[in-house]
Each structure stands twice: as C-alpha cells, then as structure tokens.
Design an enzyme around this catalytic site. Structure first.
Site, PDB file in Angstrom:
ATOM      1  N   HIS A 198     -14.489  25.782 -71.128  1.00  0.00           N
ATOM      2  CA  HIS A 198     -13.256  26.908 -72.270  1.00  0.00           C
ATOM      3  C   HIS A 198     -13.136  26.834 -73.560  1.00  0.00           C
ATOM      4  O   HIS A 198     -13.575  25.643 -73.938  1.00  0.00           O
ATOM      5  CB  HIS A 198     -11.716  27.067 -71.165  1.00  0.00           C
ATOM      6  N   GLU A 205      -7.958  29.367 -70.966  1.00  0.00           N
ATOM      7  CA  GLU A 205      -7.527  28.013 -69.931  1.00  0.00           C
ATOM      8  C   GLU A 205      -6.283  27.416 -69.989  1.00  0.00           C
ATOM      9  O   GLU A 205      -5.135  28.012 -68.772  1.00  0.00           O
ATOM     10  CB  GLU A 205      -8.357  27.379 -69.657  1.00  0.00           C
ATOM     11  N   GLU A 206      -5.514  27.394 -71.463  1.00  0.00           N
ATOM     12  CA  GLU A 206      -5.041  26.522 -71.388  1.00  0.00           C
ATOM     13  C   GLU A 206      -3.229  26.909 -70.959  1.00  0.00           C
ATOM     14  O   GLU A 206      -2.435  26.699 -70.034  1.00  0.00           O
ATOM     15  CB  GLU A 206      -4.323  25.627 -73.083  1.00  0.00           C
ATOM     16  N   HIS A 255      -4.448  16.943 -75.543  1.00  0.00           N
ATOM     17  CA  HIS A 255      -3.117  17.685 -75.560  1.00  0.00           C
ATOM     18  C   HIS A 255      -2.155  17.105 -77.670  1.00  0.00           C
ATOM     19  O   HIS A 255      -1.393  16.912 -77.794  1.00  0.00           O
ATOM     20  CB  HIS A 255      -2.206  18.453 -74.722  1.00  0.00           C
TER      21      HIS A 255
HETATM   22 ZN    ZN Z   1      -9.256  22.160 -70.635  1.00  0.00          ZN
END
Ligand code: ZN
Length: 463
Positions: free
Chosen positions: A279, A323-324, A422
């Site tokens: 992604h 994607e997130e 993250h």
């Molecule tokens: Zn990822």
C-alpha cells in the site's frame, strides 16, 4: 540379467516422462535461480524505499502528501521501464492531525505522551478534562455499568507482546478501532488507550478507528506504553485520576486518491496476471518506511528485476490507496475489476515491515500445489520454509480469495514490527538492507515462477 535390467528400463522411462509433469520448464527454473542471486546483490529495493521516504515522506490518504505519493509512484514505474503504468481513482476520507498533548492534573500532576487516533474529532481548544475510568479491554468495557463510565474519560489498557507472527495485534486492536464508540454509548466524554504496540518507549502509536453510525463522536487518543505503565502504577495508589487531553484534528470533505499500477507485460499470456503489491499510503507520524514503504520497495524491485527474464504471464504491481483507512483502495480495485478478477492467477501483498521472510504459504487450488512446492524448493536457499495452504495473502489482497483468486504469503519476522508500527519511529533507519534484499529475492522468485508455470493456474474451489 534380465530381471535387473527391467526395473532400470522402467525407471528410465519414468525419468524421461518427467519433463511433461514439470510445473515449470528447466530454463525457467534456471532463470528463477539466477534472478534470486541477482536480487540478493541488488540495492534497488532499498533505493525505492529511500526515494519514497525522502522525497515524499508521510503520506496519509487524502492529504496533499498522498497526492505527491501518487505522482511519485507513477514516475517511479516510468523511470524503471514498466511496460504499462496507470492509476485508478479511489474515494478517500481526508483527515489531518494538529497538535496533541495531555497531562495528569491530579493526584500527581505530570505530562503524558499522546497522539490522536485517525479520524478522531477534536477536543475543545482548552482541552477535555475528566476523571479516568479504567478497563483492561473493550470486552470489559462492553460489560461495564454506564453509571461507572458516564461523564468520564475511558482508559483501555489492552497489552500486546512481541511475537514472530505479530499474533496479538488482531485481538488487541479492538480498543483502538471501536473503543470510542463503545465508550460513547455508555456516556463517556473521551477515550484514551494504551498504544497498540510492543515497544518500551515514549512514542505513542496512532491507527485507524471508526465511529459507529449515530454515536456521539468523542475524542480518542493513544498514550505511549511507557506512560501506560506509569499510569497503571499511579492507579494502584487508589485515588481518582483526573486528566486534561487536548487533541487538535480537522476532518475535510472526502477526496480522490489513486491505486497506482505498473505492469511488466507477459510474453506468452499477457492477459493472465500475477498480482503483487503493497500500500502506498501511510500514517502521518513517521515516514511510513516499514508500513508500507518496504512493501513498495520489495514488490516494485522484484517486478523490475523480473523484466529482463521476459515472464510469460504479466506481472502486475498494485500500490493500493488508503489501506490504513480500512482497505479502501483494495475494495475499489476488487469492485472496479469485478469482471476481470479471474485473470488474476496468483496475488500477494507485502505489508509487514522489512525483516527476513521465514515461511511461504499459499491458498491455491489443490491442482496447483506441485507448483507451490517447486516455488518453495527455489526459496529454500533463502532460508524460507514451505508452510500451509491457508495463506491470507496480505491485507489488501485478503478480500480476493472470496472471489476465487488464489493468494500467497511470504511471512516476515514480525518480532519488532509493532515496536515501530504507526509511530514517529517508523523511519528508514529501521530497515536492514540485507534483510530487504532477501525479501526482494523471494518475491521475485514467487512472482516469476508463477508467471512461468507450465500448468494452468486454476481458481480457488468455492467453499
Ligand atoms: Zn500497512
């Protein structure tokens, strides 16, 4: 003599007959071995991640940086000589983070390292003051009496431990994804979670959350695991804990981002695709080197290296949007290509950092298991073992098996992946170039051998 010669004759005839049973021909196999060794010496994968993280940096879906990421990807595919480069529009949310801070006001005043969860609403300008209501998990919060929660800030202390397979993520992440809705339904005014991470550091982990329809949107943040430990120790002192949390966020109108796609056209079966990808979007705290710049570098480099061997089937690299935000680009890809999904003969996404691969799993039609074993044999010198036929394929392609598309997973060592995941610490220096090269080699082998298969690659059998 006769009696000993006969078995030899039978043996010879079997050996002679073998090539027709081969999953790939001898030349393809030699190419795959050469490709593997070439990839182990190539710096291309790392160069691509460096380019993305230096020239674009953080690229949260819907932001101006995300648009720069899309332009970067198109240009990169072009520069590397992909035969076909195009993009597919995807409607994405647009949310941006401002400043974040939090303090314990009483009984023992001190600051907390905090970050807003993605999509969280802002607190009032001067912050949101409230007493904490403590829970170990969303399940426990679910069972709570609203009387104990109303008017308070809910704190969820769900813990996660390091594991090769990153096992506890899926069970721990509920506090982050739905905690604010559950808390709000019980009358809470805000949510703080212990970061979903395995580090001991003061870097809080952001991530996706969503408000249930109709729920009062309350601000939601994550504190670092270091602060979580301190907070739990403070709780043991038996006094009510009051905090002030200030989260500054902005939600804009939804906008358009893109899946960016690059192809190496197949020489014999151009309409049959081996889909590999990653992604393109990332969270905004770090530079998205591990999540998922590494996957971009690995799959784009693998396809580029395959090009010189002129694969029979087309290698399609998809860099998925958002994607997130919840596989948004992947769902658009699936729906927009609904009538063509049967042309995807095998698919996989690299999205678990940059550490070495230790296992190769597939989810293919049983008729194609001999090909998977041949691939596994070619991966063996990379210290990769063959696993089972229950692969998920990676987040963005995990929705394709339901449509009959076979998938594979090259499973990476995830021991420290959730230390950085993250956070502001997801940066290029965390990538070991040698381990990244092993990834590129493995992806190149799998994609190339699937593209060279002498057997038809069949759809999954519907359950
Ligand atoms: Zn990822």
């Amino acid at each position: 003599m006769r009696s000993t010669l006969l078995p030899i004759a039978i043996l010879v005839s079997i050996v002679v007959a073998l090539p027709s049973l081969a999953t790939v021909n001898e030349k393809s196999l030699q190419n795959a071995q050469q490709l593997r060794e070439l990839a182990l010496r190539s710096h291309l994968g790392f160069d691509i991640v460096e380019s993305l993280t230096v020239e674009v940096g953080p690229r949260l879906a819907g932001t101006a940086a995300d648009a720069r990421g899309v332009a970067w990807a198109e240009k990169k595919f072009d520069e590397l000589g992909f035969d076909k480069v195009y993009k597919q529009p995807v409607k994405v949310r647009h949310w941006e983070r401002g400043a974040a801070s939090a303090q314990i006001l009483s009984p023992f005043p001190q600051p907390l390292a905090i970050t807003a969860l993605g999509d969280s609403v802002s607190t009032p300008k001067d912050g949101l003051v409230g007493e904490l209501a403590f829970f170990d998990s969303v399940a426990e919060l679910n069972n709570a009496n609203p009387k104990d929660v109303a008017g308070k800030i809910v704190y969820i202390d769900a813990r996660m431990h390091r594991h090769l397979e990153g096992k506890e993520y899926s069970t721990t992440v509920a506090g982050r994804s739905i905690g604010s809705s559950v808390a709000s339904e019980k009358g809470a005014i805000g949510l703080i979670i212990r970061s979903v991470g395995t580090d001991k550091s003061r870097m809080p982990h952001t991530g996706n959350m969503r408000y249930k329809k109709g729920v009062t949107k309350i601000p939601a943040g994550a504190i670092s695991t270091s602060d979580a430990m301190m907070l739990m120790a403070m709780k043991k002192r038996g006094q009510a804990i009051k905090v002030n949390m200030r989260l500054d966020t902005t939600t804009f109108e939804p906008t358009t981002s893109y899946n960016v796609i690059g192809e190496i056209t197949g020489s014999t079966y151009p309409d049959e695709y081996i889909l590999i990808g990653a992604h393109l979007d990332s969270w905004d705290e770090g530079t998205g080197a591990l999540d998922d710049g590494a996957g971009v570098g690995i799959t784009v480099a693998a396809a580029k290296l395959i090009k010189q061997f002129k694969p029979k089937r087309t290698i399609r690299v998809v860099l998925f949007a958002n994607e997130e935000g919840g596989l948004i680009g992947a769902k658009e890809y699936r729906d927009a290509n609904a009538s063509e999904l049967h042309k995807i003969k095998l698919a996989g996404e690299s999205d678990f950092g940059a550490r070495s691969i230790w296992r190769f799993d597939s989810q293919v039609n049983p008729a194609n298991l001999p090909l998977m074993s041949q691939i596994a044999k070619t991966l063996k010198p990379l210290s990769i073992n063959q696993g089972d036929n229950k692969a998920g394929g990676g987040p963005d392609v995990s929705i394709l098996p339901a449509k009959g598309v076979p998938v594979f997973s090259l499973r990476q060592d995830g021991t420290d992946y959730f230390d950085y995941h993250h956070t502001a610490n997801d940066t290029l220096d965390k990538i070991d170039p040698a381990q990244l090269r092993q990834n590129v080699a493995a992806w190149a082998v799998v994609a190339y051998l699937a593209a060279e298969s002498e057997q038809k690659l069949l759809p999954l059998i519907k359950k």
